[in-house]
Design a protein around this motif. Structure first.
Motif, PDB file in Angstrom:
ATOM      1  N   VAL A 145      16.062  11.883   5.594  1.00  0.00           N
ATOM      2  CA  VAL A 145      14.716  11.369   5.326  1.00  0.00           C
ATOM      3  C   VAL A 145      13.935  12.413   4.546  1.00  0.00           C
ATOM      4  O   VAL A 145      13.886  13.587   4.935  1.00  0.00           O
ATOM      5  N   VAL A 146      13.323  11.967   3.420  1.00  0.00           N
ATOM      6  CA  VAL A 146      12.475  12.852   2.625  1.00  0.00           C
ATOM      7  C   VAL A 146      11.070  12.279   2.558  1.00  0.00           C
ATOM      8  O   VAL A 146      10.847  11.101   2.837  1.00  0.00           O
ATOM      9  N   VAL A 147      10.112  13.137   2.192  1.00  0.00           N
ATOM     10  CA  VAL A 147       8.721  12.710   2.020  1.00  0.00           C
ATOM     11  C   VAL A 147       8.402  12.731   0.532  1.00  0.00           C
ATOM     12  O   VAL A 147       8.631  13.747  -0.147  1.00  0.00           O
ATOM     13  N   LEU A 148       7.867  11.622   0.026  1.00  0.00           N
ATOM     14  CA  LEU A 148       7.538  11.520  -1.391  1.00  0.00           C
ATOM     15  C   LEU A 148       6.113  11.979  -1.661  1.00  0.00           C
ATOM     16  O   LEU A 148       5.326  12.227  -0.742  1.00  0.00           O
ATOM     17  N   GLU A 149       5.763  12.089  -2.922  1.00  0.00           N
ATOM     18  CA  GLU A 149       4.466  12.622  -3.341  1.00  0.00           C
ATOM     19  C   GLU A 149       3.273  11.865  -2.774  1.00  0.00           C
ATOM     20  O   GLU A 149       2.185  12.419  -2.612  1.00  0.00           O
ATOM     21  N   ASN A 150       3.473  10.575  -2.448  1.00  0.00           N
ATOM     22  CA  ASN A 150       2.373   9.778  -1.906  1.00  0.00           C
ATOM     23  C   ASN A 150       2.429   9.670  -0.379  1.00  0.00           C
ATOM     24  O   ASN A 150       1.716   8.878   0.227  1.00  0.00           O
ATOM     25  N   ILE A 194       0.824  -1.213   0.000  1.00  0.00           N
ATOM     26  CA  ILE A 194       0.000   0.000   0.000  1.00  0.00           C
ATOM     27  C   ILE A 194       0.855   1.259   0.000  1.00  0.00           C
ATOM     28  O   ILE A 194       0.562   2.230  -0.699  1.00  0.00           O
ATOM     29  N   LYS A 195       1.912   1.256   0.790  1.00  0.00           N
ATOM     30  CA  LYS A 195       2.720   2.469   0.950  1.00  0.00           C
ATOM     31  C   LYS A 195       3.407   2.908  -0.335  1.00  0.00           C
ATOM     32  O   LYS A 195       3.844   4.052  -0.451  1.00  0.00           O
ATOM     33  N   PHE A 196       3.481   2.016  -1.329  1.00  0.00           N
ATOM     34  CA  PHE A 196       4.137   2.366  -2.589  1.00  0.00           C
ATOM     35  C   PHE A 196       3.155   2.822  -3.668  1.00  0.00           C
ATOM     36  O   PHE A 196       3.571   3.245  -4.749  1.00  0.00           O
ATOM     37  N   LEU A 197       1.855   2.723  -3.388  1.00  0.00           N
ATOM     38  CA  LEU A 197       0.859   3.095  -4.401  1.00  0.00           C
ATOM     39  C   LEU A 197       0.843   4.597  -4.650  1.00  0.00           C
ATOM     40  O   LEU A 197       1.003   5.395  -3.727  1.00  0.00           O
ATOM     41  N   LYS A 198       0.647   4.964  -5.903  1.00  0.00           N
ATOM     42  CA  LYS A 198       0.388   6.351  -6.264  1.00  0.00           C
ATOM     43  C   LYS A 198      -0.501   6.330  -7.494  1.00  0.00           C
ATOM     44  O   LYS A 198      -0.451   5.383  -8.288  1.00  0.00           O
ATOM     45  N   PRO A 199      -1.358   7.361  -7.676  1.00  0.00           N
ATOM     46  CA  PRO A 199      -2.305   7.349  -8.798  1.00  0.00           C
ATOM     47  C   PRO A 199      -1.618   7.149 -10.145  1.00  0.00           C
ATOM     48  O   PRO A 199      -0.521   7.648 -10.391  1.00  0.00           O
ATOM     49  N   ASN A 200      -2.290   6.373 -10.977  1.00  0.00           N
ATOM     50  CA  ASN A 200      -1.919   6.127 -12.382  1.00  0.00           C
ATOM     51  C   ASN A 200      -0.781   5.130 -12.591  1.00  0.00           C
ATOM     52  O   ASN A 200      -0.409   4.871 -13.737  1.00  0.00           O
ATOM     53  N   ILE A 201      -0.218   4.548 -11.518  1.00  0.00           N
ATOM     54  CA  ILE A 201       0.779   3.522 -11.785  1.00  0.00           C
ATOM     55  C   ILE A 201       0.072   2.251 -12.233  1.00  0.00           C
ATOM     56  O   ILE A 201      -1.060   1.979 -11.835  1.00  0.00           O
ATOM     57  N   GLN A 202       0.758   1.486 -13.086  1.00  0.00           N
ATOM     58  CA  GLN A 202       0.187   0.239 -13.586  1.00  0.00           C
ATOM     59  C   GLN A 202       0.727  -0.930 -12.769  1.00  0.00           C
ATOM     60  O   GLN A 202       1.928  -1.023 -12.517  1.00  0.00           O
ATOM     61  N   VAL A 203      -0.172  -1.787 -12.336  1.00  0.00           N
ATOM     62  CA  VAL A 203       0.201  -2.967 -11.560  1.00  0.00           C
ATOM     63  C   VAL A 203      -0.224  -4.216 -12.320  1.00  0.00           C
ATOM     64  O   VAL A 203      -0.993  -4.145 -13.275  1.00  0.00           O
ATOM     65  N   THR A 204       0.283  -5.357 -11.874  1.00  0.00           N
ATOM     66  CA  THR A 204      -0.109  -6.640 -12.457  1.00  0.00           C
ATOM     67  C   THR A 204      -1.080  -7.326 -11.516  1.00  0.00           C
ATOM     68  O   THR A 204      -0.784  -7.483 -10.325  1.00  0.00           O
ATOM     69  N   ALA A 205      -2.232  -7.703 -12.032  1.00  0.00           N
ATOM     70  CA  ALA A 205      -3.243  -8.387 -11.220  1.00  0.00           C
ATOM     71  C   ALA A 205      -3.194  -9.886 -11.479  1.00  0.00           C
ATOM     72  O   ALA A 205      -2.978 -10.322 -12.608  1.00  0.00           O
ATOM     73  N   TYR A 206      -3.390 -10.666 -10.411  1.00  0.00           N
ATOM     74  CA  TYR A 206      -3.483 -12.112 -10.536  1.00  0.00           C
ATOM     75  C   TYR A 206      -4.953 -12.503 -10.639  1.00  0.00           C
ATOM     76  O   TYR A 206      -5.768 -12.087  -9.817  1.00  0.00           O
ATOM     77  N   VAL A 207      -5.261 -13.309 -11.646  1.00  0.00           N
ATOM     78  CA  VAL A 207      -6.640 -13.749 -11.860  1.00  0.00           C
ATOM     79  C   VAL A 207      -6.710 -15.250 -11.589  1.00  0.00           C
ATOM     80  O   VAL A 207      -5.999 -16.052 -12.205  1.00  0.00           O
ATOM     81  N   PHE A 208      -7.560 -15.627 -10.644  1.00  0.00           N
ATOM     82  CA  PHE A 208      -7.695 -17.024 -10.236  1.00  0.00           C
ATOM     83  C   PHE A 208      -8.909 -17.655 -10.891  1.00  0.00           C
ATOM     84  O   PHE A 208     -10.016 -17.133 -10.796  1.00  0.00           O
ATOM     85  N   SER A 209      -8.689 -18.781 -11.565  1.00  0.00           N
ATOM     86  CA  SER A 209      -9.787 -19.528 -12.188  1.00  0.00           C
ATOM     87  C   SER A 209      -9.992 -20.815 -11.402  1.00  0.00           C
ATOM     88  O   SER A 209      -9.176 -21.740 -11.480  1.00  0.00           O
ATOM     89  N   ALA A 210     -11.079 -20.872 -10.655  1.00  0.00           N
ATOM     90  CA  ALA A 210     -11.313 -22.022  -9.780  1.00  0.00           C
ATOM     91  C   ALA A 210     -11.659 -23.279 -10.562  1.00  0.00           C
ATOM     92  O   ALA A 210     -11.161 -24.350 -10.303  1.00  0.00           O
ATOM     93  N   LYS A 211     -12.518 -23.139 -11.572  1.00  0.00           N
ATOM     94  CA  LYS A 211     -12.972 -24.312 -12.318  1.00  0.00           C
ATOM     95  C   LYS A 211     -12.774 -24.054 -13.803  1.00  0.00           C
ATOM     96  O   LYS A 211     -13.707 -23.735 -14.514  1.00  0.00           O
ATOM     97  N   GLY A 212     -11.532 -24.140 -14.238  1.00  0.00           N
ATOM     98  CA  GLY A 212     -11.253 -23.899 -15.649  1.00  0.00           C
ATOM     99  C   GLY A 212     -11.392 -22.434 -15.978  1.00  0.00           C
ATOM    100  O   GLY A 212     -11.490 -21.584 -15.116  1.00  0.00           O
ATOM    101  N   GLY A 213     -11.368 -22.121 -17.253  1.00  0.00           N
ATOM    102  CA  GLY A 213     -11.471 -20.731 -17.667  1.00  0.00           C
ATOM    103  C   GLY A 213     -10.140 -20.028 -17.540  1.00  0.00           C
ATOM    104  O   GLY A 213      -9.167 -20.580 -17.051  1.00  0.00           O
TER     105      GLY A 213
END
Length: 199
Positions: free
Chosen positions: A162-167, A103-122
């Motif tokens: 120590v510095v404070v970043l945009e997020n 969470i602490k690394f999130l900032k608006p508009n960054i692209q992440v990779t989502a994991y998609v779980f298929s329980a029964k095929g698909g």
């Protein structure tokens, strides 16, 4: 199917209909007892951790995991919202517990990779599957929002500040980093990597 000795570190398997990632594995063989395996796991849907002991009779299905890209939008309280870059109308919500320390690394508009779980095929491409977790890029660039002033001689002696970043993230950086600089941060270690560019 996976046997109890196949469920080792790094393997994602299905238990009670949900995907689990094995974080640690130990094979136990005791005298006059049947061998067992002891594992530490993380539920990839709830984000919760647990320990289990498996026996020879236990067998599991290997989890089918696909990946897709998502753009981070914003958070409201403990809800973190993402959108499909191909169709921004598709919004996906995660809880703070699901995302964990990332969470602490999130900032608006960054692209992440989502994991998609298929329980029964698909698969993710077929639309049959549940987005269960996200992975951030290894390195992300941030603008320095606040930085203590660097005095002459500081940069020569080394050291850090120590510095404070945009997020809002606070991080240790070399003395020569100033407000409005763009710096690169490793999201695995949480450490400063380099100055990307100077404004």
């Amino acid at each position: 199917m996976l046997s109890y000795t196949d469920v080792t570190k790094g393997v994602i398997f299905v238990m009670d209909g949900e995907p689990y990632l094995v974080l640690d594995y130990e094979f136990l063989r005791m005298q006059q007892r049947r061998p067992t395996s002891k594992v530490k796991v993380k539920n990839l849907i709830t984000g919760k951790f647990g320990e289990h002991t498996f026996q020879q009779s236990d067998a599991f299905e290997e989890a089918k995991i696909d990946k897709k890209s998502l753009n981070y939008l914003y958070n409201h309280r403990d809800e973190y919202w993402f959108a499909d870059p191909k169709d921004p109308k598709i919004r996906i919500k995660f809880t703070a517990e699901q995302i964990g320390d990332k969470i602490k690394f999130l900032k608006p508009n960054i692209q992440v990779t989502a994991y998609v779980f298929s329980a029964k095929g698909g698969s993710a491409s077929s639309g049959k599957g549940e987005i269960i977790n996200i992975e951030l890029p290894i390195k992300i660039d941030y603008k320095v929002k606040e930085a203590p002033p660097s005095f002459k001689g500081d940069t020569a002696t080394g050291g850090s500040k120590v510095v404070v970043l945009e997020n809002g993230l606070e991080i240790n950086v070399p003395m020569f980093i100033n407000q409005d600089d763009i710096i690169r941060v490793n999201t695995d270690t949480g450490q400063y990597v380099e100055r990307a560019k100077k404004k």
